[in-house]
Write a protein that holds these residues in place. Structure first.
Motif, PDB file in Angstrom:
ATOM      1  N   LEU B 301       0.843  -1.207   0.000  1.00 60.42           N
ATOM      2  CA  LEU B 301       0.000   0.000   0.000  1.00 60.42           C
ATOM      3  C   LEU B 301       0.874   1.251   0.000  1.00 60.42           C
ATOM      4  CD1 LEU B 301      -2.859   1.229   0.196  1.00 60.42           C
ATOM      5  CD2 LEU B 301      -2.638   1.129   2.674  1.00 60.42           C
ATOM      6  N   LYS B 302       0.713   2.061  -1.012  1.00 59.00           N
ATOM      7  CA  LYS B 302       1.511   3.290  -1.134  1.00 59.00           C
ATOM      8  C   LYS B 302       0.699   4.492  -0.644  1.00 59.00           C
ATOM      9  CE  LYS B 302       4.788   0.978  -2.832  1.00 59.00           C
ATOM     10  NZ  LYS B 302       5.752   0.523  -1.833  1.00 59.00           N
ATOM     11  N   ASN B 303       1.394   5.533  -0.207  1.00 59.84           N
ATOM     12  CA  ASN B 303       0.788   6.782   0.288  1.00 59.84           C
ATOM     13  C   ASN B 303      -0.056   6.573   1.549  1.00 59.84           C
ATOM     14  OD1 ASN B 303       1.879   8.285  -1.815  1.00 59.84           O
ATOM     15  ND2 ASN B 303       0.180   7.740  -3.166  1.00 59.84           N
ATOM     16  N   PHE B 304       0.342   5.620   2.343  1.00 57.50           N
ATOM     17  CA  PHE B 304      -0.335   5.385   3.623  1.00 57.50           C
ATOM     18  C   PHE B 304       0.269   6.396   4.607  1.00 57.50           C
ATOM     19  CE2 PHE B 304      -0.479   2.707   7.615  1.00 57.50           C
ATOM     20  CZ  PHE B 304      -1.844   2.701   7.765  1.00 57.50           C
ATOM     21  N   LYS B 305      -0.504   7.451   4.955  1.00 61.55           N
ATOM     22  CA  LYS B 305       0.064   8.556   5.744  1.00 61.55           C
ATOM     23  C   LYS B 305      -0.795   8.867   6.963  1.00 61.55           C
ATOM     24  CE  LYS B 305       1.689  10.906   1.578  1.00 61.55           C
ATOM     25  NZ  LYS B 305       1.314  11.977   0.649  1.00 61.55           N
ATOM     26  N   PRO B 306      -0.813   7.977   7.936  1.00 58.16           N
ATOM     27  CA  PRO B 306      -1.612   8.278   9.130  1.00 58.16           C
ATOM     28  C   PRO B 306      -1.034   9.461   9.907  1.00 58.16           C
ATOM     29  CG  PRO B 306      -0.407   6.225   9.393  1.00 58.16           C
ATOM     30  CD  PRO B 306      -0.098   6.713   8.028  1.00 58.16           C
ATOM     31  N   TYR B 311      -7.903  10.975  11.051  1.00 61.49           N
ATOM     32  CA  TYR B 311      -8.212   9.559  10.817  1.00 61.49           C
ATOM     33  C   TYR B 311      -7.425   9.091   9.592  1.00 61.49           C
ATOM     34  CZ  TYR B 311     -11.756  10.880  14.106  1.00 61.49           C
ATOM     35  OH  TYR B 311     -12.379  11.375  15.234  1.00 61.49           O
ATOM     36  N   TYR B 312      -6.921   7.865   9.672  1.00 67.85           N
ATOM     37  CA  TYR B 312      -5.917   7.464   8.679  1.00 67.85           C
ATOM     38  C   TYR B 312      -6.475   7.315   7.264  1.00 67.85           C
ATOM     39  CZ  TYR B 312      -7.498   2.578   8.638  1.00 67.85           C
ATOM     40  OH  TYR B 312      -8.228   1.433   8.491  1.00 67.85           O
ATOM     41  N   THR B 313      -7.798   7.350   7.128  1.00 64.71           N
ATOM     42  CA  THR B 313      -8.377   7.228   5.787  1.00 64.71           C
ATOM     43  C   THR B 313      -8.526   8.595   5.105  1.00 64.71           C
ATOM     44  OG1 THR B 313     -10.495   7.179   6.919  1.00 64.71           O
ATOM     45  CG2 THR B 313      -9.656   5.081   6.138  1.00 64.71           C
ATOM     46  N   TRP B 314      -7.969   9.632   5.727  1.00 66.36           N
ATOM     47  CA  TRP B 314      -8.168  10.993   5.207  1.00 66.36           C
ATOM     48  C   TRP B 314      -7.657  11.130   3.767  1.00 66.36           C
ATOM     49  CZ3 TRP B 314      -4.311  14.428   3.636  1.00 66.36           C
ATOM     50  CH2 TRP B 314      -3.001  14.041   3.913  1.00 66.36           C
ATOM     51  N   ASN B 315      -6.613  10.377   3.405  1.00 66.09           N
ATOM     52  CA  ASN B 315      -6.067  10.523   2.045  1.00 66.09           C
ATOM     53  C   ASN B 315      -6.254   9.248   1.220  1.00 66.09           C
ATOM     54  OD1 ASN B 315      -4.190   8.897   3.330  1.00 66.09           O
ATOM     55  ND2 ASN B 315      -2.486   9.681   2.118  1.00 66.09           N
ATOM     56  N   SER B 316      -7.363   8.548   1.474  1.00 68.66           N
ATOM     57  CA  SER B 316      -7.576   7.274   0.764  1.00 68.66           C
ATOM     58  C   SER B 316      -7.605   7.464  -0.752  1.00 68.66           C
ATOM     59  CB  SER B 316      -8.871   6.618   1.240  1.00 68.66           C
ATOM     60  OG  SER B 316      -9.956   7.468   0.958  1.00 68.66           O
ATOM     61  N   HIS B 317      -7.960   8.671  -1.201  1.00 73.07           N
ATOM     62  CA  HIS B 317      -8.005   8.906  -2.655  1.00 73.07           C
ATOM     63  C   HIS B 317      -6.603   8.865  -3.265  1.00 73.07           C
ATOM     64  CE1 HIS B 317      -7.431  12.809  -0.703  1.00 73.07           C
ATOM     65  NE2 HIS B 317      -6.793  13.198  -1.798  1.00 73.07           N
ATOM     66  N   GLU B 318      -5.573   8.973  -2.418  1.00 77.56           N
ATOM     67  CA  GLU B 318      -4.192   8.932  -2.934  1.00 77.56           C
ATOM     68  C   GLU B 318      -3.578   7.532  -2.845  1.00 77.56           C
ATOM     69  OE1 GLU B 318      -2.916  13.461  -1.465  1.00 77.56           O
ATOM     70  OE2 GLU B 318      -2.249  11.724  -0.341  1.00 77.56           O
ATOM     71  N   TRP B 319      -4.276   6.624  -2.186  1.00 73.68           N
ATOM     72  CA  TRP B 319      -3.705   5.300  -1.970  1.00 73.68           C
ATOM     73  C   TRP B 319      -3.568   4.535  -3.295  1.00 73.68           C
ATOM     74  CZ3 TRP B 319      -7.083   3.264   2.733  1.00 73.68           C
ATOM     75  CH2 TRP B 319      -6.715   3.957   3.883  1.00 73.68           C
ATOM     76  N   GLU B 320      -2.500   3.751  -3.353  1.00 68.44           N
ATOM     77  CA  GLU B 320      -2.293   2.873  -4.516  1.00 68.44           C
ATOM     78  C   GLU B 320      -1.763   1.537  -4.015  1.00 68.44           C
ATOM     79  OE1 GLU B 320       0.040   4.430  -7.810  1.00 68.44           O
ATOM     80  OE2 GLU B 320      -0.463   6.447  -7.116  1.00 68.44           O
ATOM     81  N   LEU B 321      -2.009   0.506  -4.799  1.00 69.96           N
ATOM     82  CA  LEU B 321      -1.497  -0.820  -4.417  1.00 69.96           C
ATOM     83  C   LEU B 321      -0.509  -1.327  -5.465  1.00 69.96           C
ATOM     84  CD1 LEU B 321      -4.651  -2.703  -3.122  1.00 69.96           C
ATOM     85  CD2 LEU B 321      -2.505  -2.499  -1.882  1.00 69.96           C
ATOM     86  N   ASP B 322       0.610  -1.838  -4.998  1.00 71.51           N
ATOM     87  CA  ASP B 322       1.579  -2.464  -5.904  1.00 71.51           C
ATOM     88  C   ASP B 322       1.035  -3.802  -6.389  1.00 71.51           C
ATOM     89  OD1 ASP B 322       3.378  -0.498  -5.788  1.00 71.51           O
ATOM     90  OD2 ASP B 322       4.732  -1.460  -4.347  1.00 71.51           O
ATOM     91  N   GLY B 323       1.600  -4.272  -7.462  1.00 73.59           N
ATOM     92  CA  GLY B 323       1.300  -5.637  -7.901  1.00 73.59           C
ATOM     93  C   GLY B 323      -0.025  -5.767  -8.616  1.00 73.59           C
ATOM     94  N   GLY B 324      -0.564  -4.690  -9.129  1.00 71.44           N
ATOM     95  CA  GLY B 324      -1.780  -4.755  -9.937  1.00 71.44           C
ATOM     96  C   GLY B 324      -3.048  -5.032  -9.161  1.00 71.44           C
TER      97      GLY B 324
END
Lengths: 398, 651
Positions: B301-306, B311-324
């Protein structure tokens, strides 16, 4: 028999009524409640706002009135006869009570007593007209949840949990009986054999160890260690998984499939089976040993009956009579679930619901749980008494 | 023959009669056997009489015989080895990180308002100094290990009240041992939190000598309800306020009030400095430590910025996952009671709400950032004006404590004897016939052009509905302090409205939007209000609507698709999100009450991320830290801080 049933039914209603009063009163007297969050939040709040919150939770009504509204959904306002209202001004509570804090001179302990009501802040029957009211638990309406499912029916919470609890409890109880009864009986027949010693030690161990010990041990071994080793492993918890996953030997498991559900049930079920079997093996063994010493067993053997027939038909059947009570009383347990097992395995059952409801002061949910459990207990008592007449022809009910 | 109907009637009549008989019948006792007992001697049993005393209106005026002495309080602080307390609850945390949890004042060290300079008295662990101060205060000991006594032979014994949480039992036991070394006897009382935080018990009635609990540090330091002289709960003021210590230091009180009535950050810093200096000097509450909190996620999980204040989901729109991968599973310690934010304020609700509604503003690292609110509506940005207005008797105002209402909830109007803050920032008492020049805030809040998840634009009508609903007394909201502080609102466009606050309203967070929006176009499908638009549903019924409580329409990055009660919430990416649909297409929030179970699921890959509300900072965190090859873990000093309040008075 008819007279007996009528009498028992009346008794059951009385018992339930008093148990409802007792549990409702205790719940109302418990410290805490839905307003305790106000002490922990840095907010400015005035008396009017507190009064509004108290009214929302009906805490502004006198206890008997609150109880009556919860039990039968009455009173809902003034009594209406022929288009006329009566007793509309009858005071049934207080929005802003006048409290005084009292201190025990010797111990310093303090408590609060209500000594009156702020003038003009009485709650009358007229004020109840606009309030939402349940139909009463006596008519199957458990009201709305205060916390867990805020403002929505308690029945929704029960509906969402009950199937999981029944699934887990009925399966584990059935399997525990199927395993426990033959082992207990065989252990008694082979008293002091290696098998008997082994079973007895194991049963003691099973009864002594707390459930969470088995549960955590299983998670550690069958989930974490087995997965790390690349062996066949079991999901750590939940009733089903949120996405597909891979398990050696089985391959890809689809989330929500029957296989997925079965895999998730294995560990919590095993823990409950272990604990129940441990208890029941000891019970059956003891009961069987007592029966095996009876004259009629000796007579049966003297008659030259086959040992198998003596054990199964003459001994085991009689040994099972007290066991019936034990099994029937599993009915409320099947509804109530297993708090610890459900919590450790994150099983969405009734036990956890009750635990959460108590911990978070959701009294309508906790009360619904208690009332249903009490009802099932009295029903189980009746069934148990009726079953006695079936398994023991000497007993007659009048 | 009896038919079914007759049987039912018979049973009903029998039940009723039996209940009446049971209720009315005298108790009958059948004596089976009697026995004559010879009484050899009699003994008079004395029933203990409880002597009670009503706590007077002007209560808690006498200084506490022990804690009323500042020297004793300071000695307790010196005798407390806070590093040892921290180590007792976070043994798995490296020493250096344990040190980050240390606090000297009521504001965390990394906060912009914190003052940690030389003016703040520090209390490093110093046993000898603590002992010497106790001796100086008249509490002496026959031997170094004995409990101290005073000249009247009274022992130095204090009741230490806290909750029965395992975490507090751990550090309280260590604290007890530390105090013993100083000759102070601690009588630990671990009560259910229901009693300690109850509305008529524990803290609210100041029923403690030493009381340990936590406050949640906020982005805005606030503090008025905790340290102002007007916020001391006593019978006279119906136990209002949270200054449970009963601390009234004029300099500190004036400073904390001024800090909460001032708009500019630099000015506020000066006031908070005064309050912190006085707080530390008087030692009325010992800050024990900031709690640690852990957040963990799979490394993919990239851009995980608590952040500790968000609340740690504040930037969920920026999250990305490696590996497709395009689906993520989050573990949540508790099922939200409702998605209707007015009736449910638990952290678990906010974690999901951030996904569904997005951020108007966020609060990362003790500061505010605009998102759907296009700009922070500050004076500096030109969006807010703090005008001078003349106010006469009878005009609506907010008093110097920031209250728009009196204790009974009546809206305040300028009247004689009322305390208000004038335009110069001075607190003045109103005299009959006075005309006072006060500050009046007029703030314009500008929002981004936004769309609901169904694709319809957010309109002026939605904001109007937001104001109407949130300020309705039947809506289910707890506090209406903001609504009551508003004089009028002008909804000027689909993205802008202007709020004119009442004179005297000078809340430091004025730049945050007070009014949100609801989808006024939404047609209700659930049974009772089927076919009606949301605005037509009575305010008190909103909480019961599945469209509000379970599957609310939002403008956030995700849409709730399914809520399996007690199990999970399934969300899908919102194609109409104003920053574009998030890269992770599916999110599942699974409810996991037990932390051990949550960690096990993280380690076995059943869930991908756990926020601090679920992972916490117990010993389970060590397991996660050990799995550093596959899990990213962030341990932070939480805004929540443990402290020991010292009650300065007795009733």
């Amino acid at each position: 028999m008819f007279n007996y049933l009528v009498r028992r039914f009346v008794q059951m209603v009385i018992v339930l009524f008093f148990s409802a009063i007792a549990s409702y009163t205790l719940m109302s007297l418990a410290p805490g409640g839905p307003l305790s969050f106000l002490a922990q939040a840095q907010i400015q709040i005035n008396q009017e706002e507190i009064a509004r919150i108290r009214a929302f939770f009906e805490l502004d009504l006198n206890l008997p009135v609150r109880f009556s509204r919860w039990l039968i959904g009455l009173p809902r306002g003034p009594i209406e006869i022929g288009g006329q209202s009566f007793f509309g001004d009858l005071i049934v509570g207080c929005r802003m009570p006048i409290e005084q804090t009292v201190r025990d001179v010797n111990t310093g302990k303090m408590w609060t007593e209500v000594i009156g009501c702020v003038p003009g802040q009485d709650v009358t029957l007229n004020d109840l007209k606009d309030r939402r009211t349940s139909n009463g638990v006596a008519f199957g309406d458990f009201g709305t949840s205060w916390v867990l499912l805020r403002d929505r029916p308690v029945s929704l919470l029960i509906e969402s949990r009950l199937p999981y609890t029944l699934q887990l409890m009925i399966t584990s109880l059935t399997l525990a009986i199927l395993i426990g009864v033959p082992i207990g009986a065989y252990s008694a027949v082979r008293q002091y054999s290696k098998f008997d010693y082994f079973v007895t030690v194991l049963a003691f161990f099973g009864s002594s160890m707390p459930t969470f010990f088995f549960a955590l041990l299983m998670i550690l071994v069958f989930s974490l260690i087995f997965k790390d080793l690349g062996w066949f492993w079991l999901p750590t918890g939940n009733a089903e998984s949120a996405r597909d996953f891979f398990i050696p030997l089985l391959g890809n498991v689809t989330a929500g499939s029957l296989l997925d559900k079965v895999l998730h049930m294995i560990m919590p079920m095993s823990v409950l089976i272990m604990v129940n079997v441990a208890g029941w093996v000891r019970f059956i063994r003891g009961s069987m040993l007592e029966v095996l010493r009876q004259d009629y067993v000796r007579t049966a053997r003297a008659k030259g009956l086959e040992e198998r027939v003596v054990i199964i038909k003459h001994a085991l059947r009689n040994a099972l009579i007290p066991f019936v009570t034990l099994v029937v009383f599993s009915l409320p347990a099947a509804f109530g679930g297993a708090i610890i097992t459900e919590t450790v395995f994150n099983w969405p059952g009734m036990g956890r619901l009750y635990f959460d409801a108590l911990g978070r002061s959701d009294y309508p949910v906790a009360m619904a749980f208690l009332l249903i459990t009490a009802t099932l207990t009295v029903i189980a008592t009746l069934i148990s008494d009726l079953l006695y007449t079936v398994v023991d022809p000497r007993i007659r009910l009048h | 023959m009896l038919n079914n109907k007759k049987i039912v009637w018979l049973l009903a009549v029998l039940s009723a009669v039996s209940m009446i008989i049971t209720a009315c019948a005298p108790q009958t006792v059948t004596v089976v056997q009697t026995q004559v007992v010879t009484v050899k001697e009699t003994q008079k049993v004395e029933v203990p009489v409880i002597q009670t005393q009503v706590v007077a209106a002007k209560s808690f005026t006498k200084p506490h015989p022990v804690l009323g002495d500042a020297k004793v309080r300071q000695a307790i602080a010196y005798c407390t080895n806070r590093n040892e307390l921290i180590a007792s609850v976070y043994p798995w945390l490296p020493k250096e990180e344990q040190g980050n949890l240390f606090m000297n004042t009521f504001i965390p060290r990394v906060h912009w308002a914190n003052e940690d300079g030389a003016d703040v008295v520090k209390y490093p662990f110093d046993l000898a100094k603590g002992q010497a101060m106790l001796t100086e205060a008249g509490w002496t000991a026959a031997s170094p290990t004995a409990i101290r006594t005073n000249a009247k032979k009274e022992t130095l014994s204090l009741k230490f009240t806290t909750t029965n949480a395992a975490f507090r039992q751990t550090w309280a036991a260590v604290f007890e041992a530390q105090m013993k070394k100083c000759g102070v006897e601690i009588l630990r009382l671990h009560t259910p939190s229901g009693w300690f935080f109850g509305s008529t018990t524990g803290l609210r009635r100041r029923d403690f000598e030493l009381g340990a609990y936590a406050w949640v540090g906020q982005t805005d330091p606030a503090g008025r309800t905790l340290y102002s002289c007007t916020q001391i709960p006593v019978a006279e003021n119906d136990w209002q306020g949270q200054n449970y210590m009963g601390w009234c230091n004029k300099a500190a009180s004036d400073a904390i009030n001024a800090a909460n009535n001032t708009l500019l950050k630099d000015d506020r810093k000066k006031f908070y400095k005064i309050a912190q200096v006085e707080f530390a000097k008087d030692m009325i509450s010992l800050p024990v430590f900031q709690r640690a909190e852990g957040n963990a996620a799979v490394k993919a999980l990239k851009n995980f910025k608590p952040s500790t204040t968000e609340y740690y989901t504040w930037n969920s729109h920026e999250w990305e996952l490696d590996g497709g991968r395009d689906s993520l599973v989050l573990g949540l310690t508790q099922e939200p009671a409702s998605m209707y934010s007015l009736v449910e304020s638990a952290a678990v609700q906010r974690v999901v709400a951030k996904l569904v509604f997005g951020n108007a503003t966020s609060q990362v690292d003790y500061d505010y950032q605009p998102h759907q609110l296009a700009k922070l509506a500050t004076i500096e940005s030109g969006l807010a004006k703090n005008n001078d207005v003349e106010v006469k008797e009878g005009d609506p105002v907010v008093d110097s404590d920031g209250n728009p209402t009196d204790a009974k909830g009546e809206l305040l109007k300028l009247a004689a004897n009322m305390k208000v803050q004038n335009a110069k920032g001075e607190v003045v008492t109103v005299k009959a016939g006075d005309k006072i020049t006060m500050k009046q805030l007029v703030v314009t809040y500008q929002w981004v052009a936004n769309k609901w998840s169904d694709g319809t634009p957010v309109t002026k009508a939605d904001f109007e509905l937001g104001y109407k609903q949130d300020c309705d007394k039947k809506s289910g909201a707890v506090s209406f302090i903001t609504c009551n502080s508003i004089q009028k609102v002008d909804f000027t466009s689909n993205t802008e409205y202007t709020v004119t606050y009442k004179p005297g309203f000078q809340a430091p967070t004025y730049f945050l939007a007070p009014i949100g929006y609801y989808p006024s176009q939404q047609v209700i499908q659930s049974e009772k209000f089927k076919g009606k638009k949301l605005g037509e549903v009575p305010p008190e019924a909103w909480a019961t609507l599945p469209e509000i409580a379970e599957t609310p329409m939002g403008t956030g990055p995700y849409i709730i698709k399914k809520w399996d009660k007690a199990k999970s919430i399934t969300l899908e990416a919102n194609p109409n999100f104003y920053k574009g649909a998030p890269k992770i297409k599916k999110l599942t929030v699974v409810f996991i009450a037990d932390t051990n179970q949550a960690v096990a699921q993280l380690l076995t890959g059943a869930v991908d991320a756990l926020g601090s509300e679920t992972l916490g900072a117990g010993n389970e965190v060590k397991l996660v830290l050990d799995a550093k090859d596959k899990i990213q873990t962030q341990i932070k000093a939480s805004g929540t801080w443990e402290h020991i309040d010292m009650n300065l008075n007795v009733p």
